[in-house]
Every structure is written in structure tokens, then in C-alpha cells.
Design a protein around this motif. Structure first.
Motif, short mmCIF file in Angstrom:
data_model
loop_
_atom_site.label_atom_id
_atom_site.label_comp_id
_atom_site.label_asym_id
_atom_site.label_seq_id
_atom_site.Cartn_x
_atom_site.Cartn_y
_atom_site.Cartn_z
N LYS A 178 0.83 -1.21 0.00
CA LYS A 178 0.00 0.00 0.00
C LYS A 178 0.87 1.26 0.00
N MET A 208 -8.00 1.95 0.72
CA MET A 208 -7.07 3.04 1.04
C MET A 208 -7.78 4.37 0.80
N CYS A 211 -9.13 2.05 -3.73
CA CYS A 211 -8.52 3.28 -3.23
C CYS A 211 -9.30 4.49 -3.75
#
Ligand code: ATP
Ligand code: MG
Length: 361
Positions: free
Chosen positions: A41, A78, A138
Motif C-alpha cells: 500500500k 485506502m 482506493c
């Protein structure tokens, strides 16, 4: 009840509670992201930051939400926020469109730019691969500085009492996802909302409190409005956690299992849903006082949603009800789940692991 029976009941309760605390720790530990996942990540964040800088050289891409506040579960999405440090910057809508095009050309992400959303964002996802068995999801937003600050506030609360706070929050996140009451788009509550309910409970409901109120502690040195205000909101809180750990100790010695049992009981029957507002900043407030009476003018919304069934004040944006998406049905379901959880735990099966499995069924 004769004293020996009372004693036996007490012993069996103590045994269940100790067993449940251990099960809760073991359960959440195996759901934490692996170091590899966190490294991937971070690589993704750096890659995206490099690409954004080809459009806006003075930009930074920062993590917020669970990836940054210590409440992350394995494979959680995310949340990224792009800050631009120069005065002359593109409008968010243009930036979203340009960034969408660039990412489409240069990366393997599936890209969905939403330039005209209330908060313009670019949504990205990556298909599963051997190194990333569940892919990545994300969202990139822009200039959302308040979200960075509320992330930091939640992180500080997690650091004050890492074991009890993190275990409770992580368990409730898993539980709410498994019980399907963690979908703001379908009328239930966001993870952020559940975290605020936990902190409210630990600061304002538990007596003695498990956590101090970081927004009401006296500052170490004089502060000015310029230092503390962001977009007109006061974002000050006591963030010197090392010092706090030396100076502040909770008198509350309850175990994480006792706290969880009490959490479910409180939100099943004691919280005043009809009139109350949970504010981690100021304690229990009144809907009347906030002007947050149930707004029944459904015609202003395209379905029968009502805004203020459940009221949770944002810690900084105090005119914003974090749970405004929760509908009448959504709240009914959520309260039903709190009651179910209370019932399962009150039954105290022989082994706590059975209660945990049933809770998250
Ligand atoms: P998950 O792991 O389930 O994604 P999370 O901890 O990232 O959980 P989210 O609900 O995704 O929690 O919220 C991430 C961030 O987005 C929060 O820290 C907050 O800044 C912002 N946010 C989310 N929901 C709201 C909301 N209803 N109102 C205001 N801000 C929100
Ligand atoms: Mg998130």
C-alpha cells in the motif's frame, strides 16, 4: 439465591469474561493487515504521488482513514488525500479529470473519476494478483484537511489505551461488516461512525472514563485561533501522547470483554436515540439544541431518507451529523443488531469462542 449459588454464578461470569477477552485479542490479531500488505500500500501511495506530481508539482499524497489511524483490517480500502501547497492550483474538478486520464494511460488500475460528486474524487481499483490476492481499492480526494485531522485525533485516542481501544474498534468493524450494518449507501453507518460511538462510550459513558477528552484538555502553552482553526472549525486537541501517558491514567480497570458487553447494552437500550446527539467533544447533546430534529421533509431527498434519526456530531465539523445517511429502517436494523449482540453475550455459553462465532455469523 443462596450465597453458594451466587458465588458460583459470579465465578462463571468472571470465567466467561476472561475467556472472551482472550478470544477477542486472538480474533482481531489475525485480521490485522500483514507487513507485506502495508508495504504494498505504501508503494502504491508513492507511485500515485509521483504521477500526480507530473500534473501538480507541489502536491503531496497523504493517507487518512483506517490506513493511517491504527484501525485497519486486512484488505481494507485506502483513503488518500492530495494536498497542493501552491496558491495557483487547478480546480478539483479539472484535477480529477486530468488525473483520471493520466492513471488510465499509465497504470493498470481501473479508474473512475467522479469530478462532479459533492466531494470530487478519483476511485481506483486493482484486480487480484498472486502478490495481492484481494486486489486494492482506493479513493483519492483533494484538500480534505479536516479528514486528515480527524484521522490524527482517532489515532491519538487509539494510542492512549492501545489494547482496549483498538481491540474494541477492530472487533466492532468486523462485526458490523459481517452483520451488514456498515453501508452508509444503504442507510446504515460508516466505520467512522462506529469508531465515534466507541470513543463516545469510553470518554463520556463509562465512569470512571477509559479515555480522557482530548479536545477539552488544557493546552500546554497558549494557543491562538490561527493555530487551531481550519476552514472555520476548531481542530485543536491534546496530541502529545507521550506526555499524556505519563500524566493521565484511567481509573477504569474493566477488561475489553466487560467494556464490549456494556457497549452493546448501552446502545441497545440506554442511549437516547430520539433526542440525543453523541458528541465526543462535548458529551451528550440535545437534537433541539443542535437544530437536528428529525427532518421529515423527505421530498428534499430523492427517497424517503431522513437525516437525523441517529445523531453523531463530527469532532471538528460540529454542524455535520456523521450519521445523516442512517435511515429509519437502517437505525431499526442497527439497534436490533445491538440487542442481538447483547443477548448472545448475556447467554454466556460454555466457551466464549462460541459466543464470538455466533456474534459474527
Ligand atoms: P474502513 O476500514 O471500513 O474503510 P475507515 O476507518 O477507513 O474504515 P471510513 O468510514 O472509510 O473509515 O472513513 C475514512 C475517513 O473518511 C474518516 O477518517 C473520515 O475522515 C472520513 N469519513 C468517513 N465517513 C464520514 C462521514 N460520514 N462523515 C465525515 N467524514 C467521514
Ligand atoms: Mg476507509
Amino acid at each position: 439465591i443462596s450465597p453458594p449459588i451466587q458465588q458460583r454464578r459470579h465465578a462463571s461470569k468472571q470465567h466467561f469474561v476472561a475467556d472472551l477477552s482472550q478470544c477477542l485479542f486472538d480474533f482481531v490479531i489475525q485480521l490485522l493487515p500483514t507487513p507485506e500488505e502495508m508495504a504494498v500500500k505504501e508503494d502504491v501511495r508513492k507511485l500515485l504521488e509521483r504521477l500526480i506530481r507530473t500534473i501538480e508539482p507541489d502536491s503531496r499524497l497523504l493517507s487518512f482513514g483506517s490506513t493511517a489511524n491504527g484501525f485497519s483490517l486486512r484488505n481494507s480500502d485506502m483513503d488518500l488525500c492530495c494536498l497542493i501547497d501552491s496558491q495557483e492550483r487547478l480546480a478539483a474538478t479539472d484535477l480529477v479529470t486530468m488525473l483520471g486520464d493520466l492513471l488510465e494511460r499509465e497504470t493498470k488500475f481501473h479508474v473512475k473519476p467522479l469530478p462532479h460528486a459533492r466531494i470530487p474524487i478519483v476511485k481506483l481499483s486493482l484486480d487480484p494478483s498472486p502478490g495481492l490476492p484481494l486486489g486494492i481499492a482506493c479513493d483519492i480526494g483533494f484538500e480534505n484537511r479536516l479528514a486528515l485531522e480527524n484521522t490524527r485525533l482517532l489515532m491519538c485516542y487509539a494510542m492512549v489505551d492501545p489494547t482496549r481501544v483498538r481491540t474494541m474498534v477492530l472487533f466492532l468493524k468486523v462485526w458490523s461488516k459481517r452483520r451488514k450494518i456498515n453501508s452508509p449507501y444503504k442507510g446504515t453507518l460508516s466505520s467512522y461512525g462506529y469508531v465515534l460511538l466507541v470513543i463516545y462510550f469510553l470518554v463520556h459513558v463509562k465512569n470512571p472514563p477509559v479515555l480522557p477528552n482530548l479536545q477539552q484538555m488544557p493546552p500546554l502553552r497558549p494557543i491562538t485561533k490561527e493555530d487551531t482553526h481550519l476552514n472555520g472549525y476548531n481542530t485543536w486537541f491534546f496530541d502529545d501522547i507521550e506526555l499524556l501517558r505519563q500524566r493521565w491514567h484511567s481509573e477504569n480497570t474493566e477488561t475489553v470483554a466487560e467494556l464490549l458487553i456494556d457497549f452493546f447494552r448501552y446502545y441497545s437500550r440506554d442511549f437516547s436515540y430520539n433526542t440525543g446527539v453523541a458528541s465526543i467533544r462535548a458529551g451528550l447533546l440535545k437534537k433541539d439544541f443542535k437544530g437536528w430534529q428529525n427532518d421529515l421533509s423527505a421530498s428534499r431527498y430523492n427517497d424517503a431518507r431522513e437525516r437525523n434519526r441517529l445523531c453523531i456530531e463530527d469532532p471538528f465539523e460540529t454542524d455535520y451529523n456523521v450519521s445523516r445517511c442512517v435511515t429509519k429502517d437502517g437505525l431499526y436494523t442497527i439497534r436490533g443488531e445491538f440487542m442481538r449482540a447483547s443477548r448472545v453475550l448475556a447467554a454466556r455459553p460454555e466457551r466464549a469462542i462460541i459466543a464470538l462465532a455466533e456474534l459474527c455469523e
